[in-house]
Design an enzyme around this catalytic site. Sequence first.
Site, PDB file in Angstrom:
ATOM      1  N   SER A 430      17.496  74.819   9.668  1.00  0.00           N
ATOM      2  CA  SER A 430      16.056  75.225  10.003  1.00  0.00           C
ATOM      3  C   SER A 430      15.704  75.014  11.076  1.00  0.00           C
ATOM      4  CB  SER A 430      15.146  74.317   8.693  1.00  0.00           C
ATOM      5  OG  SER A 430      15.950  73.583   8.675  1.00  0.00           O
ATOM      6  N   HIS A 451      18.261  81.662   5.666  1.00  0.00           N
ATOM      7  CA  HIS A 451      17.823  79.997   5.650  1.00  0.00           C
ATOM      8  C   HIS A 451      17.088  80.637   4.569  1.00  0.00           C
ATOM      9  CE1 HIS A 451      13.834  77.882   7.236  1.00  0.00           C
ATOM     10  NE2 HIS A 451      14.568  76.829   6.809  1.00  0.00           N
ATOM     11  N   GLU A 463      15.361  83.802   3.923  1.00  0.00           N
ATOM     12  CA  GLU A 463      14.461  84.142   6.087  1.00  0.00           C
ATOM     13  C   GLU A 463      16.233  85.126   6.289  1.00  0.00           C
ATOM     14  OE1 GLU A 463      11.819  82.791   8.627  1.00  0.00           O
ATOM     15  OE2 GLU A 463      12.229  81.288   7.391  1.00  0.00           O
ATOM     16  N   ASN A 501       8.737  78.283   9.222  1.00  0.00           N
ATOM     17  CA  ASN A 501       8.003  76.987   9.649  1.00  0.00           C
ATOM     18  C   ASN A 501       7.274  77.658  11.323  1.00  0.00           C
ATOM     19  OD1 ASN A 501       8.925  75.324   7.640  1.00  0.00           O
ATOM     20  ND2 ASN A 501      11.404  75.653   8.737  1.00  0.00           N
TER      21      ASN A 501
HETATM   22  N1  LIG Z   1      16.540  70.003   2.000  1.00  0.00           N
HETATM   23  C1  LIG Z   1      15.413  71.134   2.670  1.00  0.00           C
HETATM   24  O1  LIG Z   1      14.379  70.885   2.174  1.00  0.00           O
HETATM   25  C2  LIG Z   1      16.385  72.418   3.713  1.00  0.00           C
HETATM   26  C3  LIG Z   1      15.557  73.601   3.590  1.00  0.00           C
HETATM   27  C4  LIG Z   1      16.119  74.608   4.539  1.00  0.00           C
HETATM   28  C5  LIG Z   1      17.595  74.321   5.256  1.00  0.00           C
HETATM   29  N2  LIG Z   1      18.140  73.463   5.311  1.00  0.00           N
HETATM   30  C6  LIG Z   1      18.907  73.318   6.346  1.00  0.00           C
HETATM   31  O2  LIG Z   1      20.306  72.900   5.745  1.00  0.00           O
HETATM   32  C7  LIG Z   1      21.138  72.799   5.780  1.00  0.00           C
HETATM   33  C8  LIG Z   1      21.903  70.974   4.969  1.00  0.00           C
HETATM   34  O3  LIG Z   1      20.774  70.466   4.326  1.00  0.00           O
HETATM   35  P1  LIG Z   1      20.545  69.469   3.228  1.00  0.00           P
HETATM   36  O4  LIG Z   1      19.331  69.294   3.419  1.00  0.00           O
HETATM   37  O5  LIG Z   1      20.966  70.406   2.462  1.00  0.00           O
HETATM   38  O6  LIG Z   1      22.153  68.069   3.988  1.00  0.00           O
HETATM   39  P2  LIG Z   1      22.347  67.585   2.977  1.00  0.00           P
HETATM   40  O7  LIG Z   1      22.494  66.177   4.121  1.00  0.00           O
HETATM   41  O8  LIG Z   1      21.764  67.277   1.393  1.00  0.00           O
HETATM   42  O9  LIG Z   1      24.159  68.223   2.815  1.00  0.00           O
HETATM   43  C9  LIG Z   1      24.769  68.460   4.486  1.00  0.00           C
HETATM   44  C10 LIG Z   1      25.909  68.121   3.728  1.00  0.00           C
HETATM   45  O10 LIG Z   1      26.871  68.602   4.408  1.00  0.00           O
HETATM   46  C11 LIG Z   1      28.285  68.355   4.623  1.00  0.00           C
HETATM   47  N3  LIG Z   1      28.877  68.659   5.960  1.00  0.00           N
HETATM   48  C12 LIG Z   1      28.737  67.153   7.107  1.00  0.00           C
HETATM   49  N4  LIG Z   1      29.723  67.652   7.809  1.00  0.00           N
HETATM   50  C13 LIG Z   1      30.671  68.832   6.696  1.00  0.00           C
HETATM   51  C14 LIG Z   1      31.753  69.300   7.395  1.00  0.00           C
HETATM   52  N5  LIG Z   1      32.472  69.448   8.609  1.00  0.00           N
HETATM   53  N6  LIG Z   1      31.947  70.310   6.575  1.00  0.00           N
HETATM   54  C15 LIG Z   1      32.174  70.656   5.222  1.00  0.00           C
HETATM   55  N7  LIG Z   1      30.476  69.795   4.886  1.00  0.00           N
HETATM   56  C16 LIG Z   1      29.987  68.881   5.507  1.00  0.00           C
HETATM   57  C17 LIG Z   1      27.647  66.716   4.633  1.00  0.00           C
HETATM   58  O11 LIG Z   1      29.009  66.010   3.113  1.00  0.00           O
HETATM   59  C18 LIG Z   1      26.900  66.507   3.112  1.00  0.00           C
HETATM   60  O12 LIG Z   1      26.804  66.871   1.897  1.00  0.00           O
HETATM   61  C19 LIG Z   1      20.255  71.838   7.493  1.00  0.00           C
HETATM   62  O13 LIG Z   1      20.538  72.371   8.136  1.00  0.00           O
HETATM   63  C20 LIG Z   1      19.024  71.805   6.616  1.00  0.00           C
HETATM   64  O14 LIG Z   1      18.309  71.905   7.949  1.00  0.00           O
HETATM   65  C21 LIG Z   1      17.629  72.242   4.154  1.00  0.00           C
END
Ligand SMILES: NC(=O)c1ccc[n+]([C@@H]2O[C@H](COP(=O)([O-])OP(=O)(O)OC[C@H]3O[C@@H](n4cnc5c(N)ncnc54)[C@H](O)[C@@H]3O)[C@@H](O)[C@H]2O)c1
Length: 721
Positions: A430, A451, A463, A501
């Site tokens: 993000s 995104h 996006e 954003n």
């Molecule tokens: N949560 C939101 O509202 C949102 C919205 C849009 C984008 N994002 C983006 O999405 C991405 C994930 O966010 P999230 O909220 O799902 O996070 P999260 O913490 O819920 O999940 C991340 C996952 O990645 C795993 N992980 C870490 N290292 C890894 C690796 N090397 N290989 C495989 N898996 C691995 C972790 O074990 C975890 O399960 C981030 O970049 C975040 O910025 C989040």
Amino acid sequence: MIYQGNAITVARNGDDVAMLTFDLKDESINKLSSAVMAELDEAVQAIRAQSGLKGLVIGSAKEVFIVGADITEFHGIFEKGEAFLVEMNLKVHEIFNAIEDLPFPTVTAINGLALGGGCEVTLATDFRVMGEAAKIGLPETKLGILPGWGGCVRLPRLIGADNAVEWIAGGSENRADAALKVGVVDAVVPAEQLEAAALDILARANAGELDYQARRAEKTGPLKLNAIEQMMAFETAKGYVAGKAGPHYPAPIEAIKVIQKGAGEERARAQAIEAKAFAKLALTEVCYNLVGLFLNDQVVKKKAGKYEKQARAVKQTAVLGAGIMGGGIAYQSASRGTPILMKDIKEEAVELGLKESRKLFAKQVERGKLTTEQMAEKLTHIRPTLSYGDFGHVDLVVEAVVENPKVKDAVLSEVEGLVGEDTILTSNTSTISITRLAQNLKRPENFCGMHFFNPVHRMPLVEVIRGEKTGDAAVAATVAYARAMGKTPIVVNDCPGFLVNRVLFPYFGGFSLLVEQGADFQRVDKVMEKFGWPMGPAYLLDVVGMDTAVHANEVMAEGFPDRMARDAKTAIQVMFENERLGQKNAKGFYAYEEDRKGKPKKVSDEAAQALVEQVVTAHKEFSDDDIIARMMVPLCLETVRCLEDDIVATPAEADMALIYGIGFPPFRGGALRYIDAMGVAEFVRLADGLAEELGPLYAPTDRLRRMAEAGERFYSTQAQG
Ligand SMILES: NC(=O)c1ccc[n+]([C@@H]2O[C@H](COP(=O)([O-])OP(=O)(O)OC[C@H]3O[C@@H](n4cnc5c(N)ncnc54)[C@H](O)[C@@H]3O)[C@@H](O)[C@H]2O)c1
């Protein structure tokens, strides 16, 4: 041949039946543009001039029957004003009435989609037969108008006021079995038997087996309802519909009023009432914006369609990270039929991701949308894994691991070494620049941003972010995959915050300033909800999460220091420092309790109020309009900047991204339509006034000033009302 036009032909068949066929030249669909309506007028005249005819069948040679009026003409036609619109609809009534009054029985063969004006054509005939896969409905109220070509008059007389209110106020597309059940159609048959069934109905009507004259009498006379029934049908419905539509969407209620007002009248009077009400609604800003929304959606779909055509097939995908987003992405992909590998480094994470998907599928089963067998089958499309075993065969990878540039760099380089040369890599980041993430890749042309928004299964926007080195093939495949997942992709260029954003955080900036100057954040929420947002800014911050918001805000401040960097501590930072992260730990601007269904319910919390006091530096009085201006101006200005900086290509895409991505009030059309509605010059004046006190976050751009001076707008046509 009785009549031959560009869209309509009428031929006489061997049994002296006139066959009127809609088949619009050079188009894949039939629609009722002004030109087509002029032809329909001529065609009906030609039919009336024939002698010896024993019936009329109206049908279509396309896959659809008629999708409705030509919405691309609406803004131009509506601009002509109330008197013109009343006249126009009365003219259409004349044509449809002429069909209704033909001296022989008439029937429509509904082979495919029959919506809006398309549905109203069918109501003019005595009978309707419908193909099994066809759909029918009157969605006008969704565009802020009401069925104006007889739908509000004929439908209640045909199926009863209560059913008609449901169809018209709800604006639903209805399947053939539902249409048959309430009596909108007389028979449902397999598509290939439609014509035979229609001719059979005419024969039976001519033989006196079916009383078509009685049908006409019913459709053209007053509605048969006594006073108590009227009360029940209309007053109860008004209460219910008003509650559902909310104060910003007047059309469904107006439609009910039209049905009610016309109930005691004969056809001509009832139609005149309908024409007048239609014209009034058509001139409202809400209608202008909802029609605009439809047109913008077409622009967005067309653009995506072009990419989709060039895209290489995306048959197998993978997601890295099985967290909130990764789990949601896997579910959405599987649910729409693209098999996906879901990889994480932690066993528990994979299990949690699967469990969430299972829960979402189970809900579909509960709602009757899936059978348990289908659910089991769909679940097999998600293959959980802790290794890169099968990554050699994936067409596209979505990286959704933790938001940490080092981790993302490592994961992306690692996976690039394991996939095929043509595999597209995408990141769901993000806040991290796509151009920056591409730096460590060997094939940056195969990489772009994808995104999603949280919760993935519910939020329509994706996006697609083009980095400096991103190639067209990567964008095309990503757009195609987003579409296959049932999402609306919008392609944007890389910048801090991307489009959505980047526009949202200045809005939060406006919120912080308001709170600092003494506005009560709960009141700000209430005012913005009344304005039309699904949730106010403080509530939205609780949903986004204070940690995420603080981090994203830092990125934005770094990217646009002149207007987004602040020295003063904000209420958001105070919440974060006090571990009030929002819904995720049940404490933020509000406290959260579980309701009976286990969903978080917000309640006000004095502790949060007390914390906010720390940042308050003044105690100003704000009117509702002050609050709206201070919230909306930074958001609108940043949207303008994104357009000027070529982050987004068109006003249509910018506005749709805000509606689909952050729930911008749809009836307001989007940020740029909002500026247009106010008038660019008035908006600049408002912004300048605020900028004097509040600084560069509120300062209009030079180009916007030039637009104001030249009297330009973002969209070419104007609302009337
Ligand atoms: N949560 C939101 O509202 C949102 C919205 C849009 C984008 N994002 C983006 O999405 C991405 C994930 O966010 P999230 O909220 O799902 O996070 P999260 O913490 O819920 O999940 C991340 C996952 O990645 C795993 N992980 C870490 N290292 C890894 C690796 N090397 N290989 C495989 N898996 C691995 C972790 O074990 C975890 O399960 C981030 O970049 C975040 O910025 C989040």
